[in-house]
Design an enzyme around this catalytic site. Structure first.
Site, PDB file in Angstrom:
ATOM      1  N   ASP A  86      65.936 -17.942  19.306  1.00 35.80           N
ATOM      2  CA  ASP A  86      66.545 -17.643  17.787  1.00 35.80           C
ATOM      3  C   ASP A  86      68.009 -17.289  17.923  1.00 35.80           C
ATOM      4  OD1 ASP A  86      66.349 -14.565  18.237  1.00 35.80           O
ATOM      5  OD2 ASP A  86      64.201 -15.279  18.205  1.00 35.80           O
ATOM      6  N   ASP A 155      62.879 -11.890  26.449  1.00 36.40           N
ATOM      7  CA  ASP A 155      62.652 -11.868  24.981  1.00 36.40           C
ATOM      8  C   ASP A 155      61.716 -12.925  24.957  1.00 36.40           C
ATOM      9  OD1 ASP A 155      62.955 -11.631  22.215  1.00 36.40           O
ATOM     10  OD2 ASP A 155      65.003 -12.444  22.073  1.00 36.40           O
ATOM     11  N   THR A 157      57.694 -14.666  23.870  1.00 33.89           N
ATOM     12  CA  THR A 157      56.758 -14.869  22.951  1.00 33.89           C
ATOM     13  C   THR A 157      55.510 -13.950  23.568  1.00 33.89           C
ATOM     14  OG1 THR A 157      56.164 -16.870  24.016  1.00 33.89           O
ATOM     15  CG2 THR A 157      56.768 -17.019  21.806  1.00 33.89           C
ATOM     16  N   PRO A 162      53.112 -20.785  27.613  1.00 36.17           N
ATOM     17  CA  PRO A 162      54.175 -20.487  28.449  1.00 36.17           C
ATOM     18  C   PRO A 162      54.740 -19.226  29.078  1.00 36.17           C
ATOM     19  CG  PRO A 162      55.197 -21.598  26.641  1.00 36.17           C
ATOM     20  CD  PRO A 162      53.659 -21.343  26.567  1.00 36.17           C
TER      21      PRO A 162
HETATM   22  N1  SAM Z   1      61.178 -11.596  19.298  1.00 32.85           N
HETATM   23  C1  SAM Z   1      60.240 -12.422  19.630  1.00 32.85           C
HETATM   24  C2  SAM Z   1      58.804 -11.619  19.645  1.00 32.85           C
HETATM   25  O1  SAM Z   1      58.776 -10.526  20.267  1.00 32.85           O
HETATM   26  O2  SAM Z   1      57.985 -12.300  19.049  1.00 32.85           O
HETATM   27  C3  SAM Z   1      60.289 -13.386  20.643  1.00 32.85           C
HETATM   28  C4  SAM Z   1      61.342 -14.523  20.105  1.00 32.85           C
HETATM   29  S1  SAM Z   1      62.007 -15.848  20.861  1.00 32.85           S
HETATM   30  C5  SAM Z   1      61.708 -17.004  19.898  1.00 32.85           C
HETATM   31  C6  SAM Z   1      60.640 -15.885  22.305  1.00 32.85           C
HETATM   32  C7  SAM Z   1      60.887 -17.336  23.001  1.00 32.85           C
HETATM   33  O3  SAM Z   1      60.471 -17.575  24.198  1.00 32.85           O
HETATM   34  C8  SAM Z   1      60.231 -18.756  22.439  1.00 32.85           C
HETATM   35  O4  SAM Z   1      61.257 -19.525  21.697  1.00 32.85           O
HETATM   36  C9  SAM Z   1      59.720 -19.510  23.421  1.00 32.85           C
HETATM   37  O5  SAM Z   1      59.794 -20.856  23.492  1.00 32.85           O
HETATM   38  C10 SAM Z   1      60.269 -18.678  24.721  1.00 32.85           C
HETATM   39  N2  SAM Z   1      59.674 -18.940  25.939  1.00 32.85           N
HETATM   40  C11 SAM Z   1      58.140 -18.525  26.113  1.00 32.85           C
HETATM   41  N3  SAM Z   1      57.844 -18.711  27.516  1.00 32.85           N
HETATM   42  C12 SAM Z   1      58.887 -18.955  27.978  1.00 32.85           C
HETATM   43  C13 SAM Z   1      59.298 -19.268  29.438  1.00 32.85           C
HETATM   44  N4  SAM Z   1      58.324 -19.222  30.477  1.00 32.85           N
HETATM   45  N5  SAM Z   1      60.667 -19.581  29.822  1.00 32.85           N
HETATM   46  C14 SAM Z   1      61.691 -19.642  28.757  1.00 32.85           C
HETATM   47  N6  SAM Z   1      61.333 -19.167  27.316  1.00 32.85           N
HETATM   48  C15 SAM Z   1      60.065 -19.230  27.106  1.00 32.85           C
END
Ligand code: SAM
Length: 275
Positions: A86, A155, A157, A162
């Site tokens: 984001d 930061d 998910t 993933p």
């Molecule tokens: N603030 C948020 C929360 O605590 O719910 C997290 C926000 S951010 C949108 C999380 C991001 O992590 C997602 O866009 C997702 O695609 C990314 N993500 C998840 N696993 C990942 C990985 N192995 N490598 C890079 N990005 C990853």
């Protein structure tokens, strides 16, 4: 007609938000992605049915995940963000005058593209000259870099799909090698109320690998239970000793030197769980 979005926590608990308008819905190669305009919290990014961020309260999470580690390290120049599609964390990191380069590794390009379209308040720093965006898996990226970063910010998910590996002991070991000799990292580590076993396990793993692991928290209304944890692992600097009164001048709405000190204080029921 009233429209409501319900985030189901488990079989016995759900949170509902009244929706003004559904702005975007798609299935990306990695996750189900939606942007909703909610009445209580404004525009909200939802991945796989879980609220990621909302424009009304996002400043709390993003300031706390960025400024606590960046003000703990005395001279952070190279910063890595994993996830954070984001853009809210990146927006906070580029406020630090000493930071020379911020690399952001996000696995899902669609999260960045859709945030640029619907969440400009958060995604406003992707074109900053200090920012470099890499689309890929943060676990692989960390494994391929040695002795490179002063501060890493996870930061991510929740620990499903993933992001599962981002909460593993193997990943924290790989992070140790990716950081410079006095480096430190922080990760969002879920609700200390609902997931205290997970937080305690992470703190234990990080403490064994890094030598220092501190859990801190903030109140974030759109996350389940409100209380949210972050775990900081450090090779050298202790956030409790950080000279935060001398923090660089930049605008914040939640983070202050007093909040930096206070966020490590645990209520009794958690003090007994976390070291
Ligand atoms: N603030 C948020 C929360 O605590 O719910 C997290 C926000 S951010 C949108 C999380 C991001 O992590 C997602 O866009 C997702 O695609 C990314 N993500 C998840 N696993 C990942 C990985 N192995 N490598 C890079 N990005 C990853």
């Amino acid at each position: 007609m009233e429209l409501w979005y319900t985030e189901k926590q488990n079989d016995n608990l759900a949170l509902s938000y009244r929706v003004r308008e559904t702005l975007h819905v798609e299935q990306t190669p990695f996750q189900h992605l939606a942007v909703l305009d909610t009445i209580p919290f404004g525009r909200m990014l939802v991945l796989d049915g879980i609220v990621q961020t909302a424009v009304v309260d996002e400043f709390i999470y993003h300031e706390m995940i960025a400024h606590v580690p960046l003000n703990t390290h005395p001279a952070p120049r190279r910063v890595l963000i994993i996830g954070g599609g984001d853009g809210g964390t990146l927006r906070e990191v580029v406020k630090h005058p000493g930071v020379e380069k911020v690399t952001q590794v996000e696995i899902d390009a669609r999260v960045i593209e859709v945030s640029r379209q619907f969440l400009p308040e958060l995604s406003c720093s992707f074109d900053d000259p200090k920012a470099e965006v890499v689309i890929g898996d943060g676990i692989k990226y960390v494994a391929e870099h040695r002795d490179t970063f002063d501060v890493v910010i996870i930061d991510s998910t929740d620990p499903v799909g993933p992001a599962v590996g981002l909460f593993s002991r193997e990943f924290y070991t790989s992070l140790y090698a990716c950081l410079r000799e006095d480096g430190l990292f922080v990760a969002q580590t879920e609700s200390p109320y609902f997931h205290s076993d997970l937080v305690a396990r992470i703190q234990n793993d990080v403490g064994e690998i890094f030598g220092l692991a501190r859990v801190y928290w903030a109140c974030i209304p759109t996350y389940p239970g409100g209380m949210w944890s972050f775990t900081l692992g450090s090779k050298k600097y202790d956030p409790l000793d950080a000279p935060v009164e001398r923090m660089p001048a930049y605008p914040t709405r939640y983070y202050t030197p007093a909040v930096h000190r206070a966020c490590f204080a645990m209520p009794r029921f958690l003090e007994e769980r976390f070291k």
